[in-house]
Enzyme design. Sequence first.
Site, PDB file in Angstrom:
ATOM      1  N   ASP A 143      -1.373  -1.226   5.673  1.00 23.65           N
ATOM      2  CA  ASP A 143      -1.270  -0.637   7.003  1.00 23.65           C
ATOM      3  C   ASP A 143      -2.239  -1.297   7.972  1.00 23.65           C
ATOM      4  O   ASP A 143      -3.308  -1.799   7.570  1.00 23.65           O
ATOM      5  CB  ASP A 143      -1.560   0.867   6.948  1.00 23.65           C
ATOM      6  CG  ASP A 143      -0.495   1.635   6.183  1.00 23.65           C
ATOM      7  OD1 ASP A 143       0.597   1.077   5.998  1.00 23.65           O
ATOM      8  OD2 ASP A 143      -0.770   2.780   5.763  1.00 23.65           O
ATOM      9  N   GLU A 187       0.846  -1.199   0.000  1.00 24.07           N
ATOM     10  CA  GLU A 187       0.000   0.000   0.000  1.00 24.07           C
ATOM     11  C   GLU A 187       0.877   1.243   0.000  1.00 24.07           C
ATOM     12  O   GLU A 187       1.555   1.563   0.986  1.00 24.07           O
ATOM     13  CB  GLU A 187      -0.881  -0.015   1.260  1.00 24.07           C
ATOM     14  CG  GLU A 187      -1.720   1.243   1.437  1.00 24.07           C
ATOM     15  CD  GLU A 187      -2.415   1.295   2.789  1.00 24.07           C
ATOM     16  OE1 GLU A 187      -2.967   2.369   3.110  1.00 24.07           O
ATOM     17  OE2 GLU A 187      -2.416   0.293   3.524  1.00 24.07           O
ATOM     18  N   ASP A 192      -4.577  -0.407   9.865  1.00 24.81           N
ATOM     19  CA  ASP A 192      -5.632   0.534  10.246  1.00 24.81           C
ATOM     20  C   ASP A 192      -6.889   0.229   9.415  1.00 24.81           C
ATOM     21  O   ASP A 192      -6.920  -0.729   8.645  1.00 24.81           O
ATOM     22  CB  ASP A 192      -5.183   1.984  10.067  1.00 24.81           C
ATOM     23  CG  ASP A 192      -4.748   2.305   8.630  1.00 24.81           C
ATOM     24  OD1 ASP A 192      -5.000   1.456   7.728  1.00 24.81           O
ATOM     25  OD2 ASP A 192      -4.159   3.366   8.400  1.00 24.81           O
ATOM     26  N   ASP A 252      -8.238   1.846   6.876  1.00 27.79           N
ATOM     27  CA  ASP A 252      -8.034   1.948   5.428  1.00 27.79           C
ATOM     28  C   ASP A 252      -7.275   0.741   4.888  1.00 27.79           C
ATOM     29  O   ASP A 252      -7.565   0.233   3.803  1.00 27.79           O
ATOM     30  CB  ASP A 252      -7.269   3.236   5.096  1.00 27.79           C
ATOM     31  CG  ASP A 252      -8.147   4.469   5.201  1.00 27.79           C
ATOM     32  OD1 ASP A 252      -9.384   4.321   5.039  1.00 27.79           O
ATOM     33  OD2 ASP A 252      -7.632   5.564   5.459  1.00 27.79           O
TER      34      ASP A 252
END
Length: 721
Positions: free
Chosen positions: A570, A497, A572, A574
């Site tokens: 990541d 990402e 998180d 997103d």
Amino acid sequence: MRVTSNESYTARHLQVLEGLEAVRKRPGMYIGSTDSRGLMHCLWEIIDNAVDEALEGHADAVEVRLYADGSVEVRDNGRGVPVDEVPGVGLSGVEVVYTKLHAGGKFGGGSYGSSGGLHGVGASVVNALSERMDVQVDRGGKTYQMQFHRGEPGRFSDGASGPDPRAPFSAFTESSVLDVVGKVAKNKSGTRVRYWADPEIFLASAAFSYEELVERARQTAFLVPGLTISLVDEREGTAGENAEGEGDEGQAPHEGPRTETFRFDGGTVDFVDFLAPDSAVTATMRLTGEGTFAEKVPVLDAESGHLVSREVERAVAVDVALRWGKDYETRVESFVNIIRTPGGGTHQSGFEQGLMKVVRSLVESNSRRLKMSAKDPRIEKDDVLAGLTAVVTVRLPEPQFEGQTKEILGTSAVRGIVSGVVERELGAILGSSKRDQKTETSRLLEKVVAEMRARVTARMHKEISRRKNALEASSLPAKLADCRSEDVAETELFIVEGDSALGTAKLARSSEFQALFPIRGKILNVQKASTADILKNKEVSEIIQVVGAGSGRTFDLPAARYGKVIMMTDADVDGAHIRTLLLTLFFRYMRPLVQEGRVYAAVPPLHRIEVSGGKGGKKSYIYTYSEDQLHAELRKLERAGKSYREPIQRYKGLGEMDAHQLAETTMDPSRRTLRRIRMEDERALMEAETVFELLMGNDVAPRREFIVEGAAAVDRDRIDA
């Protein structure tokens, strides 16, 4: 070497196998094999005879019972096998049906308009290959019985323990007798056939498959609306739940016989809805019609009693149900007089022929709206069949099959009749001027054209995306940081990402076998997008190109360039969303990669604890991957009297780690943790279909309801926003 002269080979060397002796000598000619497959074929023959009564409207219940002693019984409440004497033969109808090859009521005598068992060898072959067979017929207020030992009529002397194939047997010598063993109500009729397969014929490993019985019973209940089919399995070690209309999969086992009952008052439409694995593009459509053809066949002459050749007119009834779904897999089931024909035949080829004519005609007449040009290739069969679920059934008297196992229909005239019905009925439905139907037809044509373009593009991708040598490397996306190894078993592709994480990952990877491909933000949701939109999307098309095995129905797993595909995003919200979008792409367009367990999710750490080394000591680091693990490690440190730096570092993204940390925690095979994406069986596939459609599909209402219902279970403190 032994030499035999022509003079020594005379007529006395030829064996004439009379009646059922030929069946026992060459059983494979009649049932295909003597393993479990042949054993099940014998059972189908007896079941089909019972179902034929239902097809003619004379029965509405069939029961199949598997006994603990290895025998099986089939009961029906039809008319019962005739018990009177067959003219010109001198035997009862029961003995003729169960001992004479090519004898029965399915040769044009008017007893059956269409039937599954039509060769007249089914019941007699099963009898010949049985150590014992008991036939009971309820008819005219009486219960008649005849018993057979390896096809020979007689009587068994059973003991108190009940029927036993090893009980003393007395064969009839001068004449056969049809015994009367009981009384029944005058309006009650039916046939019961119980038999023990002969261990001299069948392999010791041959066994009846309850799962095959369940599938066949459900299938027949769909094809004969109003027929109740019951299964009872009394064999040792079987257990299950009673069920009606559905199987007992997933139910808690219990002691006692396993029983199931199937009854469906619908028809082929219900069957298609049951078989369809995906969400619908079109409603399920039913196409029905009839046709006739002339055929010259030998017919039994009532006056002379001999077969004479006459031209007869055959009527063919066609019943087809079909619908298209969003997926690309095809499932077409074909049947002749409710007998499944896995090899297809003239009815299935006629269905495909009519289908192609209708769809090609509609595509040509709507070419401008579909943005078709003269350069576009012609629509092919695979384009039309993509996502299609269909049930094709025909009923006709005396169909011609290729072999006794009835896997392929050979009656040539059926092809044109089925094609004509499909062309006429489907053309009228898809060409309707009603608003809803026009919208549905438009969606279908867009899907077919998109499949055609996907096929062409996938072929191009397949040609250009195999591992390139040094001269051809420039054809792959420039941002791909490829590895040096060409051993697919050890290579890994990390989909990373963002470009920021790519820079760190390049320093952290082992360039010998680890390749990196960065994506920018969130890729296209392929669950909602059309195939044309997917092919236009740069990120998606480049991922397909990098993997190198094509996409959709043309995906070729052995051509994949990497042994593992690892999503590294990541830790998180997103990042989780991007993983979901990637998984949707793999599931929809590179599914074999998931089914083979070659797709993984990297597990980067959430926290880093810096532990003090004391005076002169060296600092150490502990990485944790969840809140629970963090608190557990902190408690350990406190109990050990060790201090640590506060605040604890919380990683928000991969870019916050340096190369050494990323390698140590996420990329080094000896220390990292990977989550393998698995789809082990058909149930997992169906669950995945449901979840992807719920979370990523076009229908918003179910997703909103899912979110609202689950909102109470969410811990607000754990939301990383």
